[in-house]
Scaffold this active site. Sequence first.
Site, PDB file in Angstrom:
ATOM      1  N   LYS A 181       0.843  -1.201   0.000  1.00 48.76           N
ATOM      2  CA  LYS A 181       0.000   0.000   0.000  1.00 48.76           C
ATOM      3  C   LYS A 181       0.882   1.257   0.000  1.00 48.76           C
ATOM      4  CE  LYS A 181      -3.768  -2.472   2.283  1.00 48.76           C
ATOM      5  NZ  LYS A 181      -4.456  -2.873   3.511  1.00 48.76           N
ATOM      6  N   GLN A 212      -4.713  -1.722   9.914  1.00 54.02           N
ATOM      7  CA  GLN A 212      -4.699  -3.035   9.257  1.00 54.02           C
ATOM      8  C   GLN A 212      -5.305  -4.096  10.172  1.00 54.02           C
ATOM      9  OE1 GLN A 212      -3.744  -3.596   6.083  1.00 54.02           O
ATOM     10  NE2 GLN A 212      -4.022  -5.809   6.178  1.00 54.02           N
ATOM     11  N   ASP A 217     -11.111   3.026   4.604  1.00 55.35           N
ATOM     12  CA  ASP A 217     -11.599   1.645   4.438  1.00 55.35           C
ATOM     13  C   ASP A 217     -13.111   1.626   4.263  1.00 55.35           C
ATOM     14  OD1 ASP A 217      -9.637  -0.421   4.514  1.00 55.35           O
ATOM     15  OD2 ASP A 217      -9.281  -0.021   6.641  1.00 55.35           O
TER      16      ASP A 217
HETATM   17  N1  GUN Z   1      -7.191  -6.752   6.350  1.00 58.20           N
HETATM   18  C1  GUN Z   1      -7.575  -7.471   5.271  1.00 58.20           C
HETATM   19  N2  GUN Z   1      -8.212  -6.694   4.382  1.00 58.20           N
HETATM   20  C2  GUN Z   1      -8.231  -5.448   4.917  1.00 58.20           C
HETATM   21  C3  GUN Z   1      -8.760  -4.208   4.465  1.00 58.20           C
HETATM   22  O1  GUN Z   1      -9.353  -4.099   3.386  1.00 58.20           O
HETATM   23  N3  GUN Z   1      -8.563  -3.140   5.301  1.00 58.20           N
HETATM   24  C4  GUN Z   1      -7.935  -3.271   6.505  1.00 58.20           C
HETATM   25  N4  GUN Z   1      -7.810  -2.166   7.258  1.00 58.20           N
HETATM   26  N5  GUN Z   1      -7.431  -4.407   6.950  1.00 58.20           N
HETATM   27  C5  GUN Z   1      -7.588  -5.496   6.149  1.00 58.20           C
END
Ligand code: GUN
Length: 311
Positions: free
Chosen positions: A68, A112, A135
């Site tokens: 990311k 995350q 998110d």
């Molecule tokens: N863990 C797995 N997928 C995601 C996501 O789309 N966002 C976040 N914050 N954590 C994740």
Amino acid sequence: MRFKYVAGKYSCVTQTQTQLIDGTEVAASIRSDLISSVNRITNTGTTPQLATVLMNDDPASQTYVSMKHDDCEEVGIETRDITIDPEAPAAELFDTVDELNTDPSIHGILVQMPLPDHVDEREVLRRIDPKKDVDGFHPENVGRLVAGQPRYKPCTPHGIQKLLIAADIETEGADAVVIGRSNIVGKPMANLLIQKADAGNATVTLCHSRTNDLASKTREADIVIAAAGVPEMIDGDMLSAGTVVIDVGINRVETETGSELVGDVEFESAAEKADAITPVPGGVGPMTRAMLLWNTVKATAITTDVSVELP
Ligand code: GUN
């Protein structure tokens, strides 16, 4: 249609009609278009910035977060990388979120998942400023999405909508079966598909681990979106000819020689039946990452009141 997996991607080895929906390509095009949106904001004196918070030791999560950051760098979004010891008290994460909420140089916040057991995930999600919740998991943003007024669509279902549009898949009036009821993918995906909007107007059946006779549902579907996190649970026998198959799964499975990534769909047999299918890797995954950038640019536009076009 037969595909062969060579050098990190699937290639067609026979001539029939199945369309391989290439998420890597669509995501690259979105990232490229986002550069001008970012430039427009940066020219007003603000550089978009995403903060990521990682509080687990899982190597896969570490890799996701680092990818990311690389994506952000590519389009001109700055990043702040915060890691918290998984053994630390929950209060440390809450304090971090509070600080990021009030920091005007931070426009998007991503905590995350998963979090350690002693941290209440829902409390963390509620604590993030909903305007910085890139998110789209805050209850206010979930409510807005369900009410048909989305602020931030969760990245995976949003990316799938963009893929369906790019691949020219008609959703209006289609019977869509979504498999998986997670807050991250299944529930928002079903909600987006029923909305009166682009890549919407579908009739949706939301299936999950307690669904009886899943195959009878998938065989009736025009579009199957598999997001259950179960390796290769959907195969060609469960599909009718002409189905569009979107595979959200990213599962690492052991093989005789090591391990490999597979989706929730058994690709070879599903591709024999499908009109169009996403590969794993190279389908939904890159789109999820691209839509995080998209949401971060939107968050910057919202918090700085700069109007900007988004791809
Ligand atoms: N863990 C797995 N997928 C995601 C996501 O789309 N966002 C976040 N914050 N954590 C994740």
